[in-house]
Design a protein around this motif. Structure first.
Motif, PDB file in Angstrom:
ATOM      1  N   LEU A  52       0.835  -1.204   0.000  1.00  0.00           N
ATOM      2  CA  LEU A  52       0.000   0.000   0.000  1.00  0.00           C
ATOM      3  C   LEU A  52       0.870   1.255   0.000  1.00  0.00           C
ATOM      4  O   LEU A  52       0.550   2.242  -0.671  1.00  0.00           O
ATOM      5  CB  LEU A  52      -0.916   0.018   1.234  1.00  0.00           C
ATOM      6  N   GLY A  53       1.969   1.216   0.746  1.00  0.00           N
ATOM      7  CA  GLY A  53       2.899   2.356   0.799  1.00  0.00           C
ATOM      8  C   GLY A  53       3.448   2.693  -0.577  1.00  0.00           C
ATOM      9  O   GLY A  53       3.430   3.859  -0.993  1.00  0.00           O
ATOM     10  N   PHE A  54       3.899   1.667  -1.302  1.00  0.00           N
ATOM     11  CA  PHE A  54       4.409   1.878  -2.669  1.00  0.00           C
ATOM     12  C   PHE A  54       3.294   2.387  -3.587  1.00  0.00           C
ATOM     13  O   PHE A  54       3.519   3.287  -4.400  1.00  0.00           O
ATOM     14  CB  PHE A  54       4.987   0.577  -3.227  1.00  0.00           C
ATOM     15  N   ALA A  55       2.089   1.807  -3.437  1.00  0.00           N
ATOM     16  CA  ALA A  55       0.967   2.192  -4.299  1.00  0.00           C
ATOM     17  C   ALA A  55       0.575   3.654  -4.077  1.00  0.00           C
ATOM     18  O   ALA A  55       0.396   4.416  -5.038  1.00  0.00           O
ATOM     19  CB  ALA A  55      -0.232   1.283  -4.027  1.00  0.00           C
ATOM     20  N   VAL A  56       0.480   4.064  -2.809  1.00  0.00           N
ATOM     21  CA  VAL A  56       0.078   5.445  -2.490  1.00  0.00           C
ATOM     22  C   VAL A  56       1.146   6.434  -2.956  1.00  0.00           C
ATOM     23  O   VAL A  56       0.829   7.482  -3.526  1.00  0.00           O
ATOM     24  CB  VAL A  56      -0.202   5.598  -0.971  1.00  0.00           C
ATOM     25  N   ALA A  57       2.426   6.084  -2.742  1.00  0.00           N
ATOM     26  CA  ALA A  57       3.522   6.960  -3.198  1.00  0.00           C
ATOM     27  C   ALA A  57       3.442   7.156  -4.717  1.00  0.00           C
ATOM     28  O   ALA A  57       3.678   8.259  -5.229  1.00  0.00           O
ATOM     29  CB  ALA A  57       4.868   6.367  -2.814  1.00  0.00           C
ATOM     30  N   GLY A  58       3.065   6.080  -5.446  1.00  0.00           N
ATOM     31  CA  GLY A  58       2.943   6.165  -6.903  1.00  0.00           C
ATOM     32  C   GLY A  58       1.719   6.946  -7.349  1.00  0.00           C
ATOM     33  O   GLY A  58       1.805   7.804  -8.232  1.00  0.00           O
ATOM     34  N   ILE A  59       0.575   6.676  -6.698  1.00  0.00           N
ATOM     35  CA  ILE A  59      -0.684   7.344  -7.074  1.00  0.00           C
ATOM     36  C   ILE A  59      -0.583   8.863  -6.885  1.00  0.00           C
ATOM     37  O   ILE A  59      -1.053   9.634  -7.723  1.00  0.00           O
ATOM     38  CB  ILE A  59      -1.864   6.770  -6.246  1.00  0.00           C
ATOM     39  N   PHE A  60       0.059   9.281  -5.787  1.00  0.00           N
ATOM     40  CA  PHE A  60       0.164  10.716  -5.508  1.00  0.00           C
ATOM     41  C   PHE A  60       1.411  11.351  -6.130  1.00  0.00           C
ATOM     42  O   PHE A  60       1.662  12.540  -5.924  1.00  0.00           O
ATOM     43  CB  PHE A  60       0.134  10.967  -3.993  1.00  0.00           C
ATOM     44  N   ALA A  61       2.172  10.527  -6.873  1.00  0.00           N
ATOM     45  CA  ALA A  61       3.370  11.010  -7.582  1.00  0.00           C
ATOM     46  C   ALA A  61       4.252  11.872  -6.679  1.00  0.00           C
ATOM     47  O   ALA A  61       4.650  12.985  -7.051  1.00  0.00           O
ATOM     48  CB  ALA A  61       2.956  11.789  -8.834  1.00  0.00           C
ATOM     49  N   LEU A  62       4.553  11.340  -5.496  1.00  0.00           N
ATOM     50  CA  LEU A  62       5.374  12.094  -4.551  1.00  0.00           C
ATOM     51  C   LEU A  62       6.807  12.219  -5.065  1.00  0.00           C
ATOM     52  O   LEU A  62       7.323  11.283  -5.687  1.00  0.00           O
ATOM     53  CB  LEU A  62       5.405  11.390  -3.187  1.00  0.00           C
ATOM     54  N   PRO A  63       7.473  13.363  -4.816  1.00  0.00           N
ATOM     55  CA  PRO A  63       8.899  13.469  -5.143  1.00  0.00           C
ATOM     56  C   PRO A  63       9.679  12.344  -4.453  1.00  0.00           C
ATOM     57  O   PRO A  63       9.260  11.871  -3.380  1.00  0.00           O
ATOM     58  CB  PRO A  63       9.281  14.840  -4.557  1.00  0.00           C
ATOM     59  N   ALA A  64      10.783  11.938  -5.056  1.00  0.00           N
ATOM     60  CA  ALA A  64      11.527  10.750  -4.609  1.00  0.00           C
ATOM     61  C   ALA A  64      11.736  10.685  -3.100  1.00  0.00           C
ATOM     62  O   ALA A  64      11.450   9.666  -2.462  1.00  0.00           O
ATOM     63  CB  ALA A  64      12.863  10.685  -5.331  1.00  0.00           C
ATOM     64  N   ILE A  65      12.216  11.772  -2.515  1.00  0.00           N
ATOM     65  CA  ILE A  65      12.573  11.759  -1.096  1.00  0.00           C
ATOM     66  C   ILE A  65      11.354  11.493  -0.205  1.00  0.00           C
ATOM     67  O   ILE A  65      11.433  10.790   0.800  1.00  0.00           O
ATOM     68  CB  ILE A  65      13.274  13.089  -0.712  1.00  0.00           C
ATOM     69  N   TYR A  66      10.184  12.019  -0.625  1.00  0.00           N
ATOM     70  CA  TYR A  66       8.970  11.841   0.180  1.00  0.00           C
ATOM     71  C   TYR A  66       8.312  10.496  -0.112  1.00  0.00           C
ATOM     72  O   TYR A  66       7.668   9.914   0.769  1.00  0.00           O
ATOM     73  CB  TYR A  66       8.010  13.009  -0.060  1.00  0.00           C
ATOM     74  N   ALA A  67       8.496  10.001  -1.331  1.00  0.00           N
ATOM     75  CA  ALA A  67       8.023   8.648  -1.653  1.00  0.00           C
ATOM     76  C   ALA A  67       8.764   7.628  -0.784  1.00  0.00           C
ATOM     77  O   ALA A  67       8.151   6.714  -0.215  1.00  0.00           O
ATOM     78  CB  ALA A  67       8.254   8.352  -3.130  1.00  0.00           C
ATOM     79  N   ILE A  68      10.075   7.805  -0.666  1.00  0.00           N
ATOM     80  CA  ILE A  68      10.889   6.909   0.161  1.00  0.00           C
ATOM     81  C   ILE A  68      10.456   7.005   1.625  1.00  0.00           C
ATOM     82  O   ILE A  68      10.345   5.995   2.324  1.00  0.00           O
ATOM     83  CB  ILE A  68      12.399   7.221   0.007  1.00  0.00           C
ATOM     84  N   SER A  69      10.168   8.229   2.098  1.00  0.00           N
ATOM     85  CA  SER A  69       9.797   8.393   3.513  1.00  0.00           C
ATOM     86  C   SER A  69       8.426   7.779   3.797  1.00  0.00           C
ATOM     87  O   SER A  69       8.183   7.253   4.882  1.00  0.00           O
ATOM     88  CB  SER A  69       9.834   9.858   3.939  1.00  0.00           C
TER      89      SER A  69
END
Length: 278
Positions: A52-69
């Protein structure tokens, strides 16, 4: 700040003692002789939540550093807070404590593994993390396991006192959670106003969907209501302290601590609401 944190940890430890006073060895024997809810809880928390974490980071197109966090948050274990909420809401306390202990003791594997994938997807390739295994285990023991065992000892020694304390300790846990929400909002108001609107949609969706998944997956697999709610709370409330510590000390990146810090405030809100609902 250190004084406030120390007081906070002491109060959590006291609540964990009162939680322990509602438990017996039979409760844990029941959990381990019927381990299905444990395996389902671990599946929800250690497999579905990171996905779910990976999916949400992708759906919201978070910048790399915030996707990782966000992924860091999703692969972190659950904290003592989940047990306070389970206690306040009259959930399955033995199941909650068992899941907290196992996920925290496996954090030295899950965090580097999850972050390694996140860095290869969003960042600059592989990541070598020297995770503080011993420190994490000591932290879990001090905050959750030892106070719970003390409480169980008190119940064995003074069963009437333990039974009489059940109602006030649940009320105390509920009031304490509410006061913590207010204190966190007041203390972090500037950060909430500055960064909240940017990241709130992503971490709120992660929290709400993980609570829904944590409840309905066990229900579909014929787990009872109380244990399903317990698994939902354990799945939806992460140990943001571990996430923040990893971000600041191991990854040397303060920006990576922003989402876990904001999430720490939000999860108290949904957790408090769930306890009240239960």
């Amino acid at each position: 700040y250190d004084v406030v944190l120390t007081i906070l940890l002491i109060i959590i430890a006291i609540i964990m003692v009162t939680l322990g006073m509602t438990l017996t060895i039979t409760d844990f024997r029941r959990i381990f002789t019927q381990p299905k809810p444990i395996f389902i809880g671990l599946f929800c928390q250690m497999i579905l939540l990171p996905l779910l974490g990976f999916a949400v980071a992708g759906i919201f197109a978070l910048p790399a550093i915030y996707a990782i966090s966000l992924v860091l948050l999703a692969v972190s274990p659950d904290g003592a807070t989940s047990n306070l909420i389970i206690h306040a809401g009259d959930g399955d306390r033995a199941l909650g404590i068992t899941l907290t202990a196992i996920t925290n003791m496996l954090a030295f594997l899950t965090i580097p593994f999850g972050l390694g994938i996140a860095y290869s997807l969003y960042g600059s390739g592989t990541l070598d993390i020297d995770f503080p295994v011993v420190d994490t285990m000591i932290q879990v023991a001090v905050i959750t396991l030892i106070p719970t065992l003390i409480g169980m000892g008190i119940r064995q020694w003074k069963p009437e006192f333990a039974e009489n304390s059940k109602r006030w300790s649940k009320t105390f846990a509920t009031v304490f959670l509410f006061l913590v929400i207010l204190a966190l909002i007041a203390q972090n108001w500037d950060v909430i106003v500055r960064d909240g609107p940017r990241f709130a949609p992503a971490f709120i969706v992660l929290n709400v969907v993980s609570l829904i998944v944590g409840y309905f997956v066990p229900r579909l697999l014929k787990v009872d209501y109380v244990q399903s709610m317990t698994i939902a709370i354990e799945t939806g409330l992460q140990n943001s302290t571990v996430s923040i510590t990893v971000a600041i000390t191991l990854l040397n990146n303060n920006d990576m601590a922003i989402i876990p810090g904001l999430y720490a405030i939000w999860m108290y809100v949904t957790g408090f609401a769930l306890a009240f609902w239960m």
